[in-house]
Design an enzyme around this catalytic site. Structure first.
Site, PDB file in Angstrom:
ATOM      1  N   CYS A 364       0.841  -1.196   0.000  1.00  0.00           N
ATOM      2  CA  CYS A 364       0.000   0.000   0.000  1.00  0.00           C
ATOM      3  C   CYS A 364       0.879   1.251   0.000  1.00  0.00           C
ATOM      4  O   CYS A 364       1.479   1.575  -1.018  1.00  0.00           O
ATOM      5  CB  CYS A 364      -0.960  -0.032   1.185  1.00  0.00           C
ATOM      6  SG  CYS A 364      -2.313   1.141   1.064  1.00  0.00           S
ATOM      7  N   HIS A 530      -3.495  -5.266   0.003  1.00  0.00           N
ATOM      8  CA  HIS A 530      -2.983  -5.808   1.266  1.00  0.00           C
ATOM      9  C   HIS A 530      -3.024  -7.338   1.224  1.00  0.00           C
ATOM     10  O   HIS A 530      -4.017  -7.953   1.640  1.00  0.00           O
ATOM     11  CB  HIS A 530      -3.819  -5.294   2.438  1.00  0.00           C
ATOM     12  CG  HIS A 530      -3.601  -3.857   2.760  1.00  0.00           C
ATOM     13  ND1 HIS A 530      -2.711  -3.432   3.724  1.00  0.00           N
ATOM     14  CD2 HIS A 530      -4.148  -2.735   2.222  1.00  0.00           C
ATOM     15  CE1 HIS A 530      -2.728  -2.112   3.781  1.00  0.00           C
ATOM     16  NE2 HIS A 530      -3.586  -1.659   2.872  1.00  0.00           N
ATOM     17  N   GLU A 532      -1.646  -9.417   3.090  1.00  0.00           N
ATOM     18  CA  GLU A 532      -1.621 -10.024   4.419  1.00  0.00           C
ATOM     19  C   GLU A 532      -3.009 -10.417   4.905  1.00  0.00           C
ATOM     20  O   GLU A 532      -3.151 -11.336   5.723  1.00  0.00           O
ATOM     21  CB  GLU A 532      -0.964  -9.082   5.439  1.00  0.00           C
ATOM     22  CG  GLU A 532      -1.750  -7.816   5.787  1.00  0.00           C
ATOM     23  CD  GLU A 532      -1.464  -6.645   4.868  1.00  0.00           C
ATOM     24  OE1 GLU A 532      -1.703  -5.494   5.283  1.00  0.00           O
ATOM     25  OE2 GLU A 532      -0.996  -6.875   3.740  1.00  0.00           O
TER      26      GLU A 532
END
Length: 566
Positions: A364, A530, A532
């Site tokens: 990001c 993102h 994750e």
């Protein structure tokens, strides 16, 4: 529908979220389908505008919901996809009730906490609990509900009352209450004290709810006499948690013995790991590890897949201002964030990783940082910046792009979360370096696109793409319109770079060719999304896996070994 409610007493931060997730894992291991709900008693409608220092990470869901980090735990533990409605807040409940009141839905009645607020809470729980979140048809068997805060807090009282009413309406065979409490150990005598838990249970009973089980946290394993005292004075069974839950919910006849072999193997693998990899995490909110909880978990998933333990160096970006500073780590990760604090340190980290062949992953803001650094250091645009940090920059390589098909966030609002397709060209297409394409193939089975979650408002300037790619920074993933850059990778080749001059539109090229020799870089990747948020135990994110493999010089061998059998 069967309900398992997890509450907390004595103090906050005891691990109600992990307890709720663990209960869900055990029930799922017994062959049951499980969904989850998190109740946050704060007045915010969601976690989107809350400081990471205040409440930890903001977790983003597939539908763009910005929610409490505990929902991230639920998704990782249970391997499900929740919605924003799985996170209930006081703000959401009052907002829905007031909207109904304004529309006249209450037919002129006096709107009160009881019954209108409590009814709204019950209706919300019962409607969300039946929504499938595991990709199968039909509702789940059990809904695990976590009530945030501590029993006795003023703001949680309407939820306690609503849950009391829910437990009565569904019947005792469909409701199980687990109370998480603290067993302190006095340093002077070393005795485990049960009185705080007894008082907490007594207060919960006074509110109309009786725990069926206790989940106790202590600095030491509970002694047998401590367990016996808790069982006797709090009227709960001793040990055998999954059997007690199934018995309370009348599920013993349909539940299978828990199959936890995969989880046991992961735990044993981690406990036996000897080697580690050192990761420099250069971020804005490193003062609270929970601010980057999903990043930490994604690193853990990737490291375990590589038979390594993660060793994270938490580096405050605002402290990294000296250009001569060195990052003593095997790889660098710059996560997301908002605002200009610490941007200079992040730029130095990206530059150090690029120039010293240190594997780098920017997420990001971290991707935008790598673009700014590249424009300054390689293209010579010393004032290149993002409009977020400098609205007057003559070289805006990152800009605010409110127009588009996916989202529009007014300037006076802070959010910007959504999920959409990321299109990646096939291997061998123009400007598609091998590393990123191969990693995506391994993770997504040669998919033409990937669905990822986003949380940002600024994008790489489309008018800067040409000069950046000409200099070797390739944008190998874009959105469906081709206007939003999603994945970048530093391409290793000799290129002709041009000194540039800005006009009103953006770049005008003055043909002063310079031969620029870009070094071969083992892994230099940035992503606007993102990754994750979708990493799972046993299924690490491809990008985190690539970072760790590159840090330990195993990436090339891994790709060569797996590319034919992915």
């Amino acid at each position: 529908m069967k309900y398992v409610l997890v509450t907390g007493g004595v103090v906050s931060g005891l691990g109600k979220g992990v307890t709720a997730s663990s209960v869900g894992v055990v029930l799922k291991a017994c062959g049951l389908r499980v969904t989850s709900i998190k109740i946050d008693p704060y007045l915010n409608t969601d976690a989107g505008t809350m400081s990471p220092f205040e409440h930890g990470e903001v977790f983003v869901l597939d539908d763009g919901g910005e929610v409490d980090l505990d929902l991230g735990n639920y998704e990782r533990f249970l391997d499900v996809r929740l919605t924003k409605n799985n996170n209930i807040t006081t703000g959401k409940i009052y907002q829905s009730v007031l909207e109904k009141e304004r529309k006249g839905d209450y037919l002129g009645k006096t709107v009160q906490v009881v019954p209108h607020i409590t009814d709204a809470i019950k209706n919300w729980i019962e409607s969300v609990a039946v929504i499938p979140v595991d990709g199968k048809e039909g509702p789940a068997d059990v809904c695990v509900i976590e009530l945030g805060g501590t029993v006795g807090d003023i703001e949680s009282m309407p939820f306690i009352e609503a849950l009391r009413q829910l437990s009565f309406s569904v019947g005792p065979d469909n409701f199980c209450l687990i109370h998480v409490s603290l067993i302190p150990v006095l340093g002077v005598v070393g005795e485990q004290k049960t009185k705080p838990t007894q008082h907490s249970v007594r207060e919960l009973r006074a509110l109309g709810l009786t725990p069926h089980l206790l989940a106790c946290r202590s600095a030491q394993p509970l002694l047998e006499n401590t367990k016996e005292k808790l069982s006797q004075f709090c009227h709960v069974p001793n040990q055998n948690a999954h059997h007690s839950i199934l018995k309370q919910l009348n599920l013993l006849s349909i539940a299978a013995p828990p199959n936890l072999q995969a989880w046991t193997k992961r735990a044993e693998t981690y406990d036996n790991l000897k080697n580690s990899v050192r990761i420099a995490m250069v971020g804005k909110y490193v003062g609270l590890a929970d601010s980057y909880l999903s990043v930490v978990k994604a690193l853990l998933h990737a490291c375990i897949a590589c038979s390594l333990k993660p060793s994270i160096d938490w580096i405050a970006a605002s402290d990294l201002e000296d250009e001569s500073a060195k990052l003593n780590a095997e790889c660098v990760l710059v996560p997301g964030g908002f605002g200009d604090r610490g941007v200079g340190g992040m730029i130095l980290a990206a530059k150090y990783a690029r120039e010293n062949n240190i594997p780098y992953l920017g997420i990001c803001l971290g991707m935008q940082i790598s673009v700014i650094e590249f424009a300054r250091s390689v293209l010579g645009l010393k004032r290149a910046n993002s409009n977020e940090f400098d609205s007057e920059t003559p070289n805006p390589v990152v800009i605010f792009m409110p127009e588009g098909d996916y989202f529009y966030i007014p300037v006076d609002q802070s959010g910007g979360s959504y999920g959409h397709k990321v299109i990646i060209p096939p291997f061998g297409a123009a400007f598609c370096p091998a590393t990123c394409r191969q990693l995506v193939d391994l993770r997504y089975r040669n998919a033409e696109y990937v669905d990822e979650r986003h949380r940002h408002r600024y994008e790489v300037n489309p008018e800067a793409i040409g000069v950046l790619e000409e200099a070797g920074l390739k944008f190998v993933g874009k959105d469906e319109t081709g206007k939003r850059m999603e994945i970048l990778e530093l391409y290793s080749l000799s290129v002709v770079c041009h000194v540039t001059k800005l006009d009103l539109k953006f770049f005008c090229f003055l043909r002063y060719p310079q031969i620029l020799e870009l070094p071969s870089h083992p892994f230099y990747v940035g992503v606007q999304f993102h990754p994750e948020f979708k990493s799972r135990p046993g299924r690490p994110s491809a990008l985190f896996l690539g970072l760790i493999l590159a840090a330990t010089k195993q990436l090339e061998a891994y790709l060569n070994t797996h590319q034919n059998g992915c």
